[in-house]
Design an enzyme around this catalytic site. Structure first.
Site, PDB file in Angstrom:
ATOM      1  N   ALA A  36       0.830  -1.204   0.000  1.00 48.56           N
ATOM      2  CA  ALA A  36       0.000   0.000   0.000  1.00 48.56           C
ATOM      3  C   ALA A  36       0.869   1.260   0.000  1.00 48.56           C
ATOM      4  O   ALA A  36       0.573   2.235  -0.703  1.00 48.56           O
ATOM      5  CB  ALA A  36      -0.923   0.003   1.215  1.00 48.56           C
ATOM      6  N   TYR A  38       3.962   1.477  -1.098  1.00 48.81           N
ATOM      7  CA  TYR A  38       4.619   1.528  -2.414  1.00 48.81           C
ATOM      8  C   TYR A  38       3.656   2.134  -3.444  1.00 48.81           C
ATOM      9  O   TYR A  38       4.034   3.014  -4.230  1.00 48.81           O
ATOM     10  CB  TYR A  38       5.046   0.121  -2.827  1.00 48.81           C
ATOM     11  N   ASP A  39       2.410   1.667  -3.439  1.00 51.57           N
ATOM     12  CA  ASP A  39       1.420   2.182  -4.388  1.00 51.57           C
ATOM     13  C   ASP A  39       1.173   3.677  -4.168  1.00 51.57           C
ATOM     14  O   ASP A  39       0.940   4.420  -5.132  1.00 51.57           O
ATOM     15  CB  ASP A  39       0.101   1.417  -4.246  1.00 51.57           C
ATOM     16  N   LEU A  85      23.942 -23.892 -24.841  1.00 54.06           N
ATOM     17  CA  LEU A  85      24.631 -24.792 -23.912  1.00 54.06           C
ATOM     18  C   LEU A  85      24.567 -26.229 -24.405  1.00 54.06           C
ATOM     19  O   LEU A  85      23.544 -26.662 -24.946  1.00 54.06           O
ATOM     20  CB  LEU A  85      23.994 -24.724 -22.516  1.00 54.06           C
ATOM     21  N   ASP A 119      13.134 -22.915 -17.169  1.00 57.80           N
ATOM     22  CA  ASP A 119      12.461 -23.243 -18.422  1.00 57.80           C
ATOM     23  C   ASP A 119      11.675 -22.018 -18.876  1.00 57.80           C
ATOM     24  O   ASP A 119      10.457 -21.937 -18.737  1.00 57.80           O
ATOM     25  CB  ASP A 119      11.530 -24.441 -18.207  1.00 57.80           C
ATOM     26  N   LYS A 292      28.935 -23.787 -14.609  1.00 56.31           N
ATOM     27  CA  LYS A 292      29.867 -22.925 -15.345  1.00 56.31           C
ATOM     28  C   LYS A 292      31.183 -22.844 -14.588  1.00 56.31           C
ATOM     29  O   LYS A 292      31.176 -22.699 -13.356  1.00 56.31           O
ATOM     30  CB  LYS A 292      29.290 -21.511 -15.490  1.00 56.31           C
ATOM     31  N   LYS A 316      20.744 -32.120 -17.567  1.00 59.17           N
ATOM     32  CA  LYS A 316      19.288 -32.156 -17.653  1.00 59.17           C
ATOM     33  C   LYS A 316      18.706 -33.223 -16.724  1.00 59.17           C
ATOM     34  O   LYS A 316      19.314 -34.258 -16.478  1.00 59.17           O
ATOM     35  CB  LYS A 316      18.858 -32.442 -19.102  1.00 59.17           C
TER      36      LYS A 316
END
Length: 672
Positions: A36, A38-39, A85, A119, A292, A316
């Site tokens: 609230a 923030y709004d 990849l 995904d 990585k 995977k």
């Protein structure tokens, strides 16, 4: 009326507060104010900007949806290529990857950064002086679609970076996705409006990102995680992948909090098992784990091959399997005439999509699995992409047993003889472009995104064009009139006009894209780029014999034979001439100049100090040399850096000249 200084200061203050709270919410997952509150801040800013429009800036939090609907997406070229990849589907493949990395680096153990493989849809964010300048899809890895207006609507994407000392230019690699909760809300809303629900979150994210109206995208629950850096200019690049991600967090970019640095392949295995056990409890879909090499200097040494980095791999998860029934076995004809048996299935939901077909690949594979019409089979999506039959449930086979699989001896499309050459697994139709199916597949390949990229020329439209006799060969595409196109099913004047514009636009291409689009057997994107760079001219390529072609990197004896055969065919030469007449053109390619190294074959091994092996390869190729991956009697030189291994030993055994790094530099300097 100009805004008073107090209003200007208040506007900047509110923007700073909103940016700060976005940073705490999205980057740190540690909000300090209520929704609230923030709004309230956002509404105050909107009111002030409405009263004083001159204060509105492109990076204001109120401008996330500030553009009109687009008519089409433009192109955006990445500063650094977006690599794909390589996948590992077993522990053994992961162990092999780690072994290759350690061997190339000459170390006993490597630290990796481990992260979930979301995904979703890969995007590239470009920040100029800390402000979001452009966002693009991956595309072909070099050029993507400009989706800036849509990405700006994603609340987790900072329109300007926070903190200080950010780069003059920064390319951020990220994944856009929709969470499980967001997907449920999206489909609930669709059903409430009697609209078709989305099949899975990934399709929903991809479709949302490619809306021409940013207002529609803004209404979709898109989220984002940043995972890598393409380019960083103006500040020193951190020395590791983990440090880059930590810096991203400091600049307000959202990074998955569970990313972790692990030691060696044992650490990779542990992280994979941990995430696999948590997979169903995560807030979003993942299909594996990415590992990585952490140190960036080691990434540089390892380099990449074609489109895949040697320093990263995606492990995977095992594919989901379901049981269904084979209703029929059909045969499809590919653009090279390959006849592929395809099992038609009772629809089954596997790995997030409804599967109705599964390829049987070739005659040998169909016989090996002994797939028959009426069989109950176990189906999965190989690599979560291509549906395949894992096995037949023999115990459930109908009685009496259906007939065994038989390969066709005639083409299902044109009736031409089907032949299978000795040593090949694939049977092919001998009808060539007389066969409508081959013509259709050739056109679909020619128009595909990575070839000539003819937007709007979909599969069903191609089928109509061939079935109605409007296209006899590829070049006939450029003869089509707007009237002919508008007369096709599901086409109208506007759609026909758009396709005509797309055809016209596609004429301006590159030599490499054109070669790939021709559909020469075994000539992929990498081979097409190598051929374009080596010959620089279509006429020179057409005249080249097999011996000349084999001097090109990525071109072996089989590919060379296919290229020579293709250009010897009068029909193919005629079609190429028609392309030139139609106005297909490309910028002139600078052919490698003739030097002392022209025509030589060089192998690189070991670690170089003054440059990476990839840089050395590029410089040698620019001088006309072929850089091979293995040593043979035809090798002219082997360049041996530090810790050179078996390739140096083989060169000594064969009597091949061995150069050290100083001799290589001297040779390169001499050829300038």
């Amino acid at each position: 009326m100009d805004a008073p200084a107090t209003v200007r200061r208040r506007v900047e203050e509110i923007r700073h507060q909103i940016d700060h709270h976005n940073y705490r919410y999205y980057a740190l997952d540690d909000p300090r104010i209520s929704d609230a509150e923030y709004d309230r801040l956002l509404r105050e800013l909107q009111d002030l900007e409405a009263e004083y429009p001159e204060l509105i800036t492109a990076d204001s939090p109120t401008q996330r949806v500030g553009t009109k609907p687009l008519t089409e997406f433009g192109e955006a070229r990445h500063l650094a290529p977006m690599l794909s990849l390589r996948n590992a589907f077993s522990d053994d493949e992961l162990v092999d990857f780690d072994r290759r990395v350690r061997k190339r680096l000459g170390v006993e153990q490597v630290d990796y950064v481990a992260e979930p493989k979301l995904d979703g849809v890969a995007v590239n964010l470009l920040y100029e002086d800390g402000k979001l300048d452009r966002a693009a899809t991956r595309g072909d890895g070099v050029t993507g679609e400009d989706v800036t207006a849509n990405v700006r609507t994603i609340a987790a994407v900072p329109l300007r970076l926070v903190g200080a000392r950010f780069p003059a230019r920064l390319e951020v690699r990220a994944e856009v996705y929709i969470s499980h909760a967001g997907f449920r809300r999206l489909n609930e809303a669709a059903r409430a409006k009697d609209q078709k629900p989305f099949v899975n979150p990934r399709n929903a994210a991809a479709g949302s990102l490619r809306q021409l109206d940013p207002g529609i995208t803004a209404a979709r629950p898109l989220e984002i995680y940043c995972y890598g850096c393409g380019t960083m200019e103006g500040v020193a690049l951190p020395d590791s992948q983990s440090a880059v991600l930590e810096q991203f967090r400091n600049w307000g970019l959202r990074v998955y909090p569970g990313i972790r640095k692990v030691q060696g392949v044992a650490g990779c295995r542990d992280y994979f098992k941990e995430l696999e056990s948590q997979r169903n409890d995560l807030a979003f879909d993942i299909d594996g784990v990415v590992f990585k090499v952490d140190r960036l200097d080691q990434q540089q040494i390892l380099g990449h091959v074609a489109r895949d980095p040697r320093w990263a791999i995606a492990r995977k998860f095992p594919a989901e399997e379901k049981t269904t029934t084979v209703t029929k076995i059909d045969f499809q004809v590919g653009r090279t005439g390959a006849i592929t048996p395809v099992a038609r299935l009772e629809p089954v939901f596997v790995g997030g999509v409804t599967v109705t077909n599964a390829t049987l690949h070739n005659e040998d594979e169909a016989r090996r699995k002994d797939v028959r019409e009426g069989d109950t089979v176990v189906v999965r999506r190989a690599g979560d992409v291509i549906p395949e039959i894992v096995r037949v449930e023999i115990a459930k086979r109908p009685k009496p047993a259906p007939e065994e699989f038989k390969m066709r001896t005639d083409c299902p499309e044109c009736g031409s003889k089907v032949e299978r050459l000795e040593g090949e697994a694939v049977a092919r139709c001998t009808g060539g472009l007389y066969c409508a199916a081959q013509r259709k597949e050739a056109i679909k390949h020619f128009a595909s995104r990575r070839a000539m990229d003819i937007k709007g020329l979909g599969d069903k439209l191609v089928d109509q064009l061939v079935d109605k006799g409007l296209i006899e060969d590829l070049a006939d595409l450029y003869k089509l009139t707007q009237k002919q196109l508008a007369g096709l099913e599901r086409m109208e004047e506007k759609s026909a006009g758009n396709l005509k514009d797309a055809l016209k636009k596609s004429k301006n291409t590159t030599f490499a894209r054109f070669l790939y689009a021709l559909g020469i057997r075994e000539v992929g994107e990498a081979s097409a780029r190598s051929l374009a760079g080596y010959f620089g001219d279509l006429d020179l390529l057409k005249k080249a014999d097999e011996e000349k072609l084999r001097k090109v990197g990525d071109v072996g004896p089989v590919v060379a034979k296919h290229i020579v055969t293709f250009f010897q065919q009068p029909h193919n030469r005629e079609v190429i001439a028609k392309f030139v007449t139609a106005g297909v053109y490309w910028p002139k390619v600078a052919k490698a100049k003739s030097t002392q190294l022209s025509g030589t074959t060089i192998v690189l091994t070991g670690t170089l100090e003054s440059m990476t092996r990839q840089q050395a390869k590029q410089r040698l190729q620019a001088l006309g040399a072929t850089v091979a991956g293995s040593v043979s009697r035809k090798t002219n030189y082997v360049v041996a850096g530090k810790e050179a291994g078996s390739k140096r030993t083989k060169a000594e055994q064969l009597g091949v000249d061995i150069l050290d790094e100083k001799q290589l530099l001297k040779l390169l300097e001499k050829e300038k």
